[in-house]
Design an enzyme around this catalytic site. Structure first.
Site, PDB file in Angstrom:
ATOM      1  N   ARG A 152       9.956 -59.439  -2.841  1.00 56.00           N
ATOM      2  CA  ARG A 152       9.602 -59.754  -4.227  1.00 56.00           C
ATOM      3  C   ARG A 152       9.062 -61.174  -4.390  1.00 56.00           C
ATOM      4  O   ARG A 152       8.475 -61.500  -5.423  1.00 56.00           O
ATOM      5  CB  ARG A 152      10.821 -59.572  -5.138  1.00 56.00           C
ATOM      6  CG  ARG A 152      11.362 -58.165  -5.147  1.00 56.00           C
ATOM      7  CD  ARG A 152      12.571 -58.097  -6.039  1.00 56.00           C
ATOM      8  NE  ARG A 152      12.215 -58.346  -7.418  1.00 56.00           N
ATOM      9  CZ  ARG A 152      11.893 -57.398  -8.294  1.00 56.00           C
ATOM     10  NH1 ARG A 152      11.897 -56.145  -7.920  1.00 56.00           N
ATOM     11  NH2 ARG A 152      11.579 -57.715  -9.523  1.00 56.00           N
ATOM     12  N   CYS A 186      10.158 -62.736  -7.714  1.00 55.79           N
ATOM     13  CA  CYS A 186      11.516 -63.276  -7.597  1.00 55.79           C
ATOM     14  C   CYS A 186      12.524 -62.133  -7.448  1.00 55.79           C
ATOM     15  O   CYS A 186      12.494 -61.157  -8.184  1.00 55.79           O
ATOM     16  CB  CYS A 186      11.936 -64.132  -8.777  1.00 55.79           C
ATOM     17  SG  CYS A 186      10.957 -65.610  -8.982  1.00 55.79           S
ATOM     18  N   LYS A 211       5.668 -58.610  -4.511  1.00 57.95           N
ATOM     19  CA  LYS A 211       5.667 -57.260  -5.061  1.00 57.95           C
ATOM     20  C   LYS A 211       6.236 -57.373  -6.476  1.00 57.95           C
ATOM     21  O   LYS A 211       6.951 -58.314  -6.775  1.00 57.95           O
ATOM     22  CB  LYS A 211       6.550 -56.363  -4.198  1.00 57.95           C
ATOM     23  CG  LYS A 211       6.050 -54.938  -4.209  1.00 57.95           C
ATOM     24  CD  LYS A 211       6.474 -54.188  -2.996  1.00 57.95           C
ATOM     25  CE  LYS A 211       6.011 -52.767  -3.082  1.00 57.95           C
ATOM     26  NZ  LYS A 211       4.604 -52.613  -2.661  1.00 57.95           N
ATOM     27  N   LYS A 215      -6.967 -53.892   0.661  1.00 61.29           N
ATOM     28  CA  LYS A 215      -5.981 -53.966   1.753  1.00 61.29           C
ATOM     29  C   LYS A 215      -6.383 -55.059   2.741  1.00 61.29           C
ATOM     30  O   LYS A 215      -5.542 -55.810   3.219  1.00 61.29           O
ATOM     31  CB  LYS A 215      -5.862 -52.626   2.504  1.00 61.29           C
ATOM     32  CG  LYS A 215      -5.136 -51.534   1.761  1.00 61.29           C
ATOM     33  CD  LYS A 215      -3.619 -51.676   1.721  1.00 61.29           C
ATOM     34  CE  LYS A 215      -3.147 -52.354   0.472  1.00 61.29           C
ATOM     35  NZ  LYS A 215      -3.079 -51.670  -0.754  1.00 61.29           N
ATOM     36  N   GLU A 245      -5.897 -58.675   1.243  1.00 59.94           N
ATOM     37  CA  GLU A 245      -4.520 -59.168   1.088  1.00 59.94           C
ATOM     38  C   GLU A 245      -3.782 -59.259   2.418  1.00 59.94           C
ATOM     39  O   GLU A 245      -2.920 -60.111   2.573  1.00 59.94           O
ATOM     40  CB  GLU A 245      -3.737 -58.371   0.051  1.00 59.94           C
ATOM     41  CG  GLU A 245      -3.636 -56.910   0.304  1.00 59.94           C
ATOM     42  CD  GLU A 245      -2.922 -56.170  -0.832  1.00 59.94           C
ATOM     43  OE1 GLU A 245      -2.246 -56.794  -1.656  1.00 59.94           O
ATOM     44  OE2 GLU A 245      -3.048 -54.938  -0.874  1.00 59.94           O
ATOM     45  N   TRP A 268       9.185 -66.476  -6.181  1.00 57.10           N
ATOM     46  CA  TRP A 268       7.728 -66.508  -6.231  1.00 57.10           C
ATOM     47  C   TRP A 268       7.400 -67.543  -7.291  1.00 57.10           C
ATOM     48  O   TRP A 268       7.660 -67.324  -8.483  1.00 57.10           O
ATOM     49  CB  TRP A 268       7.181 -65.135  -6.622  1.00 57.10           C
ATOM     50  CG  TRP A 268       5.693 -65.041  -6.514  1.00 57.10           C
ATOM     51  CD1 TRP A 268       4.959 -64.807  -5.396  1.00 57.10           C
ATOM     52  CD2 TRP A 268       4.745 -65.163  -7.587  1.00 57.10           C
ATOM     53  NE1 TRP A 268       3.621 -64.781  -5.693  1.00 57.10           N
ATOM     54  CE2 TRP A 268       3.461 -64.999  -7.023  1.00 57.10           C
ATOM     55  CE3 TRP A 268       4.852 -65.410  -8.954  1.00 57.10           C
ATOM     56  CZ2 TRP A 268       2.297 -65.067  -7.791  1.00 57.10           C
ATOM     57  CZ3 TRP A 268       3.697 -65.472  -9.717  1.00 57.10           C
ATOM     58  CH2 TRP A 268       2.427 -65.294  -9.132  1.00 57.10           C
ATOM     59  N   ASN A 318      14.419 -65.039 -12.927  1.00 56.91           N
ATOM     60  CA  ASN A 318      13.143 -64.395 -12.636  1.00 56.91           C
ATOM     61  C   ASN A 318      12.380 -64.298 -13.946  1.00 56.91           C
ATOM     62  O   ASN A 318      12.936 -63.843 -14.937  1.00 56.91           O
ATOM     63  CB  ASN A 318      13.393 -62.991 -12.058  1.00 56.91           C
ATOM     64  CG  ASN A 318      12.121 -62.165 -11.947  1.00 56.91           C
ATOM     65  OD1 ASN A 318      11.032 -62.717 -11.823  1.00 56.91           O
ATOM     66  ND2 ASN A 318      12.271 -60.858 -11.991  1.00 56.91           N
ATOM     67  N   GLY A 319      11.122 -64.757 -13.966  1.00 56.07           N
ATOM     68  CA  GLY A 319      10.331 -64.653 -15.195  1.00 56.07           C
ATOM     69  C   GLY A 319       9.824 -66.014 -15.637  1.00 56.07           C
ATOM     70  O   GLY A 319       9.816 -66.974 -14.860  1.00 56.07           O
ATOM     71  N   GLU A 327     -10.099 -49.745  -2.439  1.00 59.09           N
ATOM     72  CA  GLU A 327      -8.741 -49.906  -1.911  1.00 59.09           C
ATOM     73  C   GLU A 327      -8.783 -50.427  -0.468  1.00 59.09           C
ATOM     74  O   GLU A 327      -7.985 -51.284  -0.081  1.00 59.09           O
ATOM     75  CB  GLU A 327      -7.985 -48.567  -2.009  1.00 59.09           C
ATOM     76  CG  GLU A 327      -6.634 -48.508  -1.332  1.00 59.09           C
ATOM     77  CD  GLU A 327      -5.591 -49.478  -1.889  1.00 59.09           C
ATOM     78  OE1 GLU A 327      -5.862 -50.195  -2.870  1.00 59.09           O
ATOM     79  OE2 GLU A 327      -4.496 -49.523  -1.302  1.00 59.09           O
ATOM     80  N   HIS A 379     -29.052 -51.797  -5.649  1.00 62.65           N
ATOM     81  CA  HIS A 379     -29.209 -52.623  -6.856  1.00 62.65           C
ATOM     82  C   HIS A 379     -28.759 -54.062  -6.622  1.00 62.65           C
ATOM     83  O   HIS A 379     -28.560 -54.810  -7.566  1.00 62.65           O
ATOM     84  CB  HIS A 379     -28.426 -52.005  -8.019  1.00 62.65           C
ATOM     85  CG  HIS A 379     -28.903 -50.630  -8.370  1.00 62.65           C
ATOM     86  ND1 HIS A 379     -30.101 -50.401  -8.994  1.00 62.65           N
ATOM     87  CD2 HIS A 379     -28.361 -49.406  -8.133  1.00 62.65           C
ATOM     88  CE1 HIS A 379     -30.277 -49.097  -9.152  1.00 62.65           C
ATOM     89  NE2 HIS A 379     -29.232 -48.465  -8.627  1.00 62.65           N
TER      90      HIS A 379
HETATM   91  C1  F6R Z   1      -1.868 -54.042  -3.525  1.00 59.19           C
HETATM   92  C2  F6R Z   1      -0.746 -53.920  -4.444  1.00 59.19           C
HETATM   93  C3  F6R Z   1      -0.954 -54.322  -5.851  1.00 59.19           C
HETATM   94  C4  F6R Z   1      -0.196 -53.394  -6.803  1.00 59.19           C
HETATM   95  C5  F6R Z   1      -0.291 -53.917  -8.241  1.00 59.19           C
HETATM   96  C6  F6R Z   1       0.428 -53.006  -9.217  1.00 59.19           C
HETATM   97  O1  F6R Z   1      -1.525 -53.625  -2.236  1.00 59.19           O
HETATM   98  O2  F6R Z   1       0.335 -53.551  -4.069  1.00 59.19           O
HETATM   99  O3  F6R Z   1      -2.309 -54.371  -6.185  1.00 59.19           O
HETATM  100  O4  F6R Z   1      -0.725 -52.110  -6.701  1.00 59.19           O
HETATM  101  O5  F6R Z   1       0.263 -55.199  -8.315  1.00 59.19           O
HETATM  102  O6  F6R Z   1       1.775 -52.895  -8.897  1.00 59.19           O
HETATM  103  P1  F6R Z   1       2.652 -51.716  -9.482  1.00 59.19           P
HETATM  104  O7  F6R Z   1       2.152 -50.455  -8.892  1.00 59.19           O
HETATM  105  O8  F6R Z   1       4.056 -52.031  -9.064  1.00 59.19           O
HETATM  106  O9  F6R Z   1       2.470 -51.764 -10.961  1.00 59.19           O
END
Ligand code: F6R
Length: 619
Positions: A30, A2, A614, A492, A495, A78, A105-106, A488, A511
């Site tokens: 966000r 949010c 995010k 990527k 997502e 969100w 937000n929250g 990683e 294994h």
């Molecule tokens: C993946 C991604 C997430 C963040 C995770 C932690 O591309 O962005 O997995 O890495 O949510 O977020 P932060 O770094 O903001 O604590």
């Protein structure tokens, strides 16, 4: 999670709509399930809200324009309580004629009990959200007090959970009141106008003067100024600071997407994170590391807590920090950490890694670590955010604003900062296993140019991705520091391209996971440098042969000059030579570009993948 924006300006400015819409545009990363705003006009509150992306709200406002106003709040959501519908979108209004509007937000954890109480009093609800409960409580409190700040103070003390709230009332047309607990809120200070935002991106187009708020604080902004109090009413000053980047840094700068831009900013992200960490003699000097040298010398264990991509940065860091300091390092997903009774004491250093500095899981892990007496260091990209504020010390990454939801440049900056931390500890403790911290720092300073070389050679990766739009599954293998890189790469792809992807330690293949290999299965293999110790390179080359023999299509990331991989690779992607421990800063780049390109080939929204947001500010 949010995005929230608030604005108050001169009576005559009438630019609240423009400022809030611009802020919402910058905060959309966000959360993008719905968006809405409320303006305080001469005739009361005017509001509009729509499910879906901000563009839906824009269309609605074009179809039925709202009057000009000097004061407004806005929200991009969100969803947590209640699906992403028009009715559940914020703002929520309450009181006669909906004279109060609120965004949030929250999560309000005790909203059920509060809602029961309000229902018993005959209050009617129009949404399924926890937020609407607060709107009604606030409206009732305003009716009693005729003071929006006082009403906010009364209500926040009844709420449990995490929240940032912004409210406006038609009877106080030149005021926005905000409150925060465990959720972000910053103040932007202008001339004759002031701003509120979930982060500084909300108002960076207008001012770089910002004010940090503490935990459990209420802020009231008017055109003339601001006033901060704690939830118990005690006045507070807040902490003013200057934002070090400008609006241009938060624009796409000619790239099609934020993610593409951020991938290309990686040489700078690493270089800037290294900047100013050494003195003239090459010794590491970390001004932000306010934990005493004696305490750091006597730590017996390091625990890294983080989530998602940041946790993979932590996994990479473990290899380097253990190597350089000989202190055992554990890496723990932050949301698991505090629920398993971790063995942590006053001689443990808990290092949190977080781009946003607001990830609730990581914040809770840091608080738990502090309760257990550990020293806490935050590696963070967001100045003034909650995690660094609550940690004993902070090492900022200087990646600049990361707006694409999927993390790229922050990952490289996080690895870099944890390496700086590891080398600093090694310097204090007199360990580095052969090479001095200054030598390793010198090599790190050469990495940005090498990242640029990788970026310049990405055409083949893009072609490979463009032909794989119909692929249903991709596997990633790596060993040693290549293992978290493989994880990683898989994250990527999941997502961004919504493709099933798994990252494995290459040694684990035999294994079980090797059963997944069937003819045509694409497998990326991150190959360690031929200079790696313990014959690691040869072992991974054998792993490539094993999967190739079973029909896998092998896409190999290997150092320039490594000819051993050629006979067994369908594709070889080259990265410059570097020390094995620094290789992740290079080998992850092709995997990021691959995911970006495959997502683009599928016609997906690279910057705002479905279901994500995010800054995950809920647990
Ligand atoms: C993946 C991604 C997430 C963040 C995770 C932690 O591309 O962005 O997995 O890495 O949510 O977020 P932060 O770094 O903001 O604590």
């Amino acid at each position: 999670m949010c995005g929230i924006v608030g604005y108050v300006g001169p009576e005559t400015s009438g630019r609240a709509l423009e400022v809030v819409m611009e802020g919402l545009g910058r905060l959309e990363y966000r959360g993008y399930d719905s968006a809405g705003l409320a303006l305080v006009t001469a005739d009361g509150i005017a509001s509009e809200k729509r499910a879906g992306k901000l563009s839906n709200l824009k269309e609605a406002l074009e179809a039925s324009p709202v009057p000009e106003a000097p004061t407004a709040i806005g929200h991009t959501r969100w969803a947590t309580h209640g699906g992403p519908t028009d009715a559940n979108a914020h703002p929520h209004r309450a009181g006669g004629d909906g004279r109060l509007a609120l965004v949030h937000n929250g999560i309000i954890e005790n909203f059920h009990a509060l809602k029961e109480r309000l229902l018993a009093e005959g209050v009617a609800f129009t949404s399924e959200t926890d937020t609407e409960v607060v709107a009604h409580l606030l409206s009732q409190a305003f009716d009693r007090t005729s003071d929006l700040t006082g009403a906010m103070q009364e209500v926040v003390n009844e709420l449990h959970g995490a929240f940032t709230l912004l409210a406006v009332h038609a009877d106080e047309p030149h005021t926005v009141v905000g409150a925060r607990r465990n959720s972000p809120l910053v103040v932007g200070l202008g001339e004759g106008e002031n701003y509120l935002g979930s982060d500084v991106a909300a108002f960076i187009g207008h001012t770089r003067h910002a004010l940090e708020l503490g935990q459990d604080q209420i802020v009231t902004i008017t055109p003339e100024g601001y006033h901060v109090i704690d939830f118990d009413g005690t006045p507070s000053d807040g902490k003013a600071y200057e934002v070090t980047w400008d609006a241009a840094a938060a624009e796409k700068g000619g790239y099609a997407t934020y993610m593409e831009k951020e991938i290309h900013e990686q040489p700078h992200a690493v270089a800037d994170t290294l900047l100013g960490r050494t003195d003239a003699s090459g010794r590491l000097v970390l001004d932000e590391m306010v934990i005493s040298e004696d305490d750091l010398r006597t730590i017996t264990k390091i625990v890294i807590v983080a989530c998602g991509t940041a946790s993979y940065a932590g996994m990479v860091a473990k290899y380097a920090i253990e190597r350089w300091t000989r202190v055992p390092v554990e890496v723990e997903l932050a949301h698991e950490f505090r629920y398993r009774d971790p063995v942590v004491d006053t001689r443990t250093l808990v290092v949190s890694i977080s781009q946003s500095g607001e990830t609730m899981d990581t914040l809770m892990a840091v608080r738990h670590a502090k309760e257990l007496g550990a020293k806490t260091v935050s590696i963070c990209n967001t100045h003034g955010s909650t995690i660094p504020r609550e940690s004993d010390a902070v090492l900022y990454t200087h990646a600049g604003p990361e707006i694409a939801v999927a993390s790229t440049k922050a990952f490289l900056a996080q690895i870099t900062a944890s390496y700086v931390l590891g080398l600093y500890l090694a310097q204090l403790r007199g360990e580095t296993y052969g090479r001095s911290p200054a030598e390793i720092m010198a090599e790190l300073h050469g990495v940005p140019d090498k990242i640029q070389q990788v970026l310049d050679g990405m055409n083949r990766v893009k072609e490979i991705a463009s032909f794989m739009a119909d692929t249903r599954s991709v596997l990633f293998l790596g060993r040693h520091v290549g293992y978290p890189v493989a994880m990683e790469g898989a994250l990527k792809l999941k997502e961004l391209a919504y493709i099933h992807a798994e990252g494995f330690a290459a040694g684990e293949l035999k294994h079980g996971p090797i059963a997944l290999i069937e003819p045509g299965q694409p497998v990326f293999v991150v190959v360690p440098s031929p200079d790696s110790e313990h014959g690691l390179h040869g072992k991974v080359v054998s792993n490539i042969q094993e999967i190739r023999a079973r029909g896998a299509r092998t896409i190999v990331i290997a150092e320039e000059g490594d000819q051993d991989v050629v006979p067994f690779a369908d594709e070889v992607i080259r990265v410059p030579r570097t020390s094995p421990l620094l290789a992740p800063l290079l080998t992850v780049v092709p995997l990021q570009v691959f995911a970006l390109q495959l997502s683009t080939a599928k016609g997906l929204d690279v910057d705002q993948p479905r279901n994500l947001a995010k800054s995950v500010t809920v647990e």
